[in-house]
Design a protein around this motif. Structure first.
Motif, PDB file in Angstrom:
ATOM      1  N   VAL A 123       0.857  -1.188   0.000  1.00 34.77           N
ATOM      2  CA  VAL A 123       0.000   0.000   0.000  1.00 34.77           C
ATOM      3  C   VAL A 123       0.891   1.236   0.000  1.00 34.77           C
ATOM      4  O   VAL A 123       2.053   1.180   0.401  1.00 34.77           O
ATOM      5  CB  VAL A 123      -0.950   0.028   1.219  1.00 34.77           C
ATOM      6  CG1 VAL A 123      -1.905  -1.140   1.189  1.00 34.77           C
ATOM      7  CG2 VAL A 123      -0.150   0.028   2.524  1.00 34.77           C
ATOM      8  N   MET A 124       0.325   2.341  -0.439  1.00 37.19           N
ATOM      9  CA  MET A 124       1.064   3.602  -0.422  1.00 37.19           C
ATOM     10  C   MET A 124       0.781   4.338   0.885  1.00 37.19           C
ATOM     11  O   MET A 124      -0.373   4.511   1.273  1.00 37.19           O
ATOM     12  CB  MET A 124       0.647   4.469  -1.607  1.00 37.19           C
ATOM     13  CG  MET A 124       1.242   5.878  -1.601  1.00 37.19           C
ATOM     14  SD  MET A 124       3.032   5.875  -1.846  1.00 37.19           S
ATOM     15  CE  MET A 124       3.096   5.519  -3.613  1.00 37.19           C
ATOM     16  N   ASP A 125       1.827   4.756   1.577  1.00 41.57           N
ATOM     17  CA  ASP A 125       1.686   5.534   2.804  1.00 41.57           C
ATOM     18  C   ASP A 125       1.310   6.972   2.429  1.00 41.57           C
ATOM     19  O   ASP A 125       2.094   7.675   1.788  1.00 41.57           O
ATOM     20  CB  ASP A 125       3.005   5.510   3.576  1.00 41.57           C
ATOM     21  CG  ASP A 125       2.927   6.334   4.864  1.00 41.57           C
ATOM     22  OD1 ASP A 125       1.798   6.676   5.274  1.00 41.57           O
ATOM     23  OD2 ASP A 125       3.985   6.634   5.439  1.00 41.57           O
ATOM     24  N   PRO A 126       0.119   7.445   2.806  1.00 35.95           N
ATOM     25  CA  PRO A 126      -0.288   8.793   2.422  1.00 35.95           C
ATOM     26  C   PRO A 126       0.513   9.890   3.116  1.00 35.95           C
ATOM     27  O   PRO A 126       0.469  11.042   2.698  1.00 35.95           O
ATOM     28  CB  PRO A 126      -1.765   8.843   2.850  1.00 35.95           C
ATOM     29  CG  PRO A 126      -1.883   7.818   3.926  1.00 35.95           C
ATOM     30  CD  PRO A 126      -0.916   6.738   3.569  1.00 35.95           C
ATOM     31  N   VAL A 127       1.245   9.547   4.176  1.00 39.14           N
ATOM     32  CA  VAL A 127       2.031  10.539   4.901  1.00 39.14           C
ATOM     33  C   VAL A 127       3.398  10.735   4.254  1.00 39.14           C
ATOM     34  O   VAL A 127       3.791  11.841   3.880  1.00 39.14           O
ATOM     35  CB  VAL A 127       2.192  10.136   6.384  1.00 39.14           C
ATOM     36  CG1 VAL A 127       3.094  11.144   7.109  1.00 39.14           C
ATOM     37  CG2 VAL A 127       0.829  10.055   7.065  1.00 39.14           C
ATOM     38  N   SER A 128       4.140   9.636   4.086  1.00 40.60           N
ATOM     39  CA  SER A 128       5.502   9.730   3.542  1.00 40.60           C
ATOM     40  C   SER A 128       5.551   9.539   2.029  1.00 40.60           C
ATOM     41  O   SER A 128       6.572   9.805   1.398  1.00 40.60           O
ATOM     42  CB  SER A 128       6.397   8.682   4.198  1.00 40.60           C
ATOM     43  OG  SER A 128       5.972   7.369   3.836  1.00 40.60           O
ATOM     44  N   HIS A 129       4.437   9.051   1.448  1.00 42.65           N
ATOM     45  CA  HIS A 129       4.368   8.735   0.009  1.00 42.65           C
ATOM     46  C   HIS A 129       5.381   7.657  -0.381  1.00 42.65           C
ATOM     47  O   HIS A 129       5.856   7.628  -1.524  1.00 42.65           O
ATOM     48  CB  HIS A 129       4.573   9.996  -0.844  1.00 42.65           C
ATOM     49  CG  HIS A 129       3.572  11.072  -0.561  1.00 42.65           C
ATOM     50  ND1 HIS A 129       2.249  10.962  -0.916  1.00 42.65           N
ATOM     51  CD2 HIS A 129       3.698  12.264   0.063  1.00 42.65           C
ATOM     52  CE1 HIS A 129       1.591  12.045  -0.533  1.00 42.65           C
ATOM     53  NE2 HIS A 129       2.444  12.856   0.067  1.00 42.65           N
ATOM     54  N   ARG A 130       5.695   6.807   0.563  1.00 38.23           N
ATOM     55  CA  ARG A 130       6.567   5.660   0.298  1.00 38.23           C
ATOM     56  C   ARG A 130       5.735   4.384   0.331  1.00 38.23           C
ATOM     57  O   ARG A 130       4.702   4.312   1.003  1.00 38.23           O
ATOM     58  CB  ARG A 130       7.696   5.578   1.347  1.00 38.23           C
ATOM     59  CG  ARG A 130       8.658   6.751   1.288  1.00 38.23           C
ATOM     60  CD  ARG A 130       9.566   6.785   2.503  1.00 38.23           C
ATOM     61  NE  ARG A 130      10.405   5.588   2.610  1.00 38.23           N
ATOM     62  CZ  ARG A 130      11.227   5.370   3.644  1.00 38.23           C
ATOM     63  NH1 ARG A 130      11.321   6.268   4.618  1.00 38.23           N
ATOM     64  NH2 ARG A 130      11.960   4.272   3.676  1.00 38.23           N
ATOM     65  N   MET A 131       6.193   3.362  -0.403  1.00 40.23           N
ATOM     66  CA  MET A 131       5.486   2.096  -0.412  1.00 40.23           C
ATOM     67  C   MET A 131       5.682   1.374   0.912  1.00 40.23           C
ATOM     68  O   MET A 131       6.787   1.340   1.459  1.00 40.23           O
ATOM     69  CB  MET A 131       5.974   1.207  -1.556  1.00 40.23           C
ATOM     70  CG  MET A 131       5.559   1.700  -2.939  1.00 40.23           C
ATOM     71  SD  MET A 131       3.762   1.834  -3.121  1.00 40.23           S
ATOM     72  CE  MET A 131       3.255   0.124  -2.912  1.00 40.23           C
ATOM     73  N   MET A 132       4.587   0.820   1.423  1.00 44.29           N
ATOM     74  CA  MET A 132       4.626   0.047   2.650  1.00 44.29           C
ATOM     75  C   MET A 132       4.164  -1.375   2.354  1.00 44.29           C
ATOM     76  O   MET A 132       3.435  -1.617   1.384  1.00 44.29           O
ATOM     77  CB  MET A 132       3.752   0.696   3.724  1.00 44.29           C
ATOM     78  CG  MET A 132       4.135   2.136   4.049  1.00 44.29           C
ATOM     79  SD  MET A 132       3.099   2.868   5.338  1.00 44.29           S
ATOM     80  CE  MET A 132       3.711   2.007   6.782  1.00 44.29           C
ATOM     81  N   GLY A 133       4.602  -2.295   3.166  1.00 44.90           N
ATOM     82  CA  GLY A 133       4.217  -3.688   2.998  1.00 44.90           C
ATOM     83  C   GLY A 133       3.576  -4.222   4.261  1.00 44.90           C
ATOM     84  O   GLY A 133       3.971  -3.856   5.373  1.00 44.90           O
TER      85      GLY A 133
END
Length: 379
Positions: free
Chosen positions: A70-80
């Motif tokens: 998913v995309m982290d809406p805070v950091s705009h980095r991909m999370m798993g």
């Protein structure tokens, strides 16, 4: 299809856990964590989701195809979303707890999620509980983990189970020492893992001779060790066999009745293991109860551990009748209920005057009720 049936549908591999199953799983989980704590393992709790690159570092790359992202809406980095907790414990050990004294004993429990299930485990979400022993590089550490897994299963009253030992890097080591090319080494490893005797005869000697002998060496520990002793192996591969033999000796001395088998060529499910590994099976139970083994942290520190799968344990733990629900008729004093709960009862209080107290107690699935002369068992 009405709205209610539509709302009850869940994606494949996901399911609601209803009473009394949810309570059984919680009890199994508590029992495991108590056993781990009693053996000196300290509980840690990593997050369900974290940055993708952290979960895929080093050995985690083998789990990439199983991970939801998913995309982290805070950091705009991909999370798993974690597919396995072991790799998170490895991260904790090399960062937040890097300065803690070794050997470092850690335990954990939690849910994991995977993109797809397997034939033996179609569930995509399930609970894990396990331990990691960080910094122990000798056979005593391997033996401790196998014995701890056995102690945990004993606490759950699982009687008929076996522990299958394997050396997932044995074939790669043999091929490397024999200067076998990478493609041949890969196919040889797969052929042995799939028990494909016809394919094993197709390799040139001495590789084919060794592989066929390893295939025949699978079985109960005593017979397997004797068969492995008869195989002429290169130096590093022979050292792995010697370490395996030492662990078997330590296990036999500590727990003579422990059922051990050996499959020297198995490696599926041990993608990141670098040494002796094991799988736990129970007779008549679908899927393995757990698996573990030796691996290396990102900084090269030796570690080993195991994970138990609570969905499989649910199928293996003996079912007991839950007969501790006690119905308290409407108007029962709060202090009375508190005293009964302190004695171990699970109380269910009436919320309105009952026309038939026994019928109401049975309707609410209680095995006992509080009568005028004390606790009464219902027929």
């Amino acid at each position: 299809m009405n709205d209610y049936s539509e709302k009850g549908l869940l994606p494949a591999g996901l399911a609601d856990m209803l009473p009394p199953a949810a309570a059984r799983e919680a009890l199994i989980n508590r029992t495991l964590m108590q056993v781990f704590a009693a053996n000196g393992y300290l509980q840690v709790k990593p997050p369900l989701i974290e940055f993708e690159e952290h979960l895929l570092e080093g050995s985690g790359a083998a789990m990439a195809s199983k991970m939801f992202r998913v995309m982290d809406p805070v950091s705009h980095r991909m999370m798993g979303i974690r597919t396995d907790i072991t790799l998170q414990i490895a991260r904790v050990a090399t960062t937040r707890m890097k300065q803690d004294p070794r050997p470092l004993r850690l335990s954990y429990t939690g849910q994991v999620l995977r993109v797809h299930g397997t034939q033996l485990r179609p569930e995509r979400q399930f609970a894990q509980a396990g331990v990691e022993l960080i910094g122990g590089a000798n056979t005593a550490a391997d033996a401790e983990l196998v014995l701890l897994a056995a102690e945990a299963l004993g606490a759950l009253e699982i009687g008929t189970y076996s522990i299958d030992l394997t050396l997932p890097i044995l074939v790669p080591t043999i091929c490397n020492e024999l200067n076998i090319d990478e493609e041949t080494a890969r196919s040889a490893r797969e052929a042995l893992d799939h028990k494909d005797a016809a394919a094993l005869t197709g390799y040139a000697a001495p590789l084919s001779t060794i592989l066929i002998a390893l295939l025949k060496a699978s079985g109960p520990a005593k017979q397997a060790i004797a068969a492995l002793d008869a195989i002429s192996l290169p130096r590093k591969a022979a050292a792995q066999i010697e370490a395996l033999k030492q662990v078997v000796r330590e296990l036999a001395e500590a727990s003579p009745n422990l059922r051990l088998t050996i499959d020297p060529g198995e490696y599926r499910g041990f993608e990141y293991q670098t040494g002796l590994s094991f799988t736990v099976f129970a007779q008549g139970v679908r899927g393995e109860l757990g698996r573990g083994g030796r691996y290396l942290l990102m900084d090269g520190e030796p570690a080993s551990g195991f994970t138990l799968f609570l969905d499989s344990l649910m199928r293996a733990v003996p079912r007991k009748t839950m007969d501790d629900r006690l119905y308290l008729p409407f108007g029962t004093a709060r202090e009375t209920g508190f005293d009964l709960r302190n004695k171990g009862w699970k109380t269910v209080a009436g919320l309105a005057p009952e026309k038939n107290i026994k019928a109401e107690a049975k309707r609410l699935q209680c095995g006992h009720l509080l009568a005028e002369d004390g606790v009464e068992k219902l027929p």
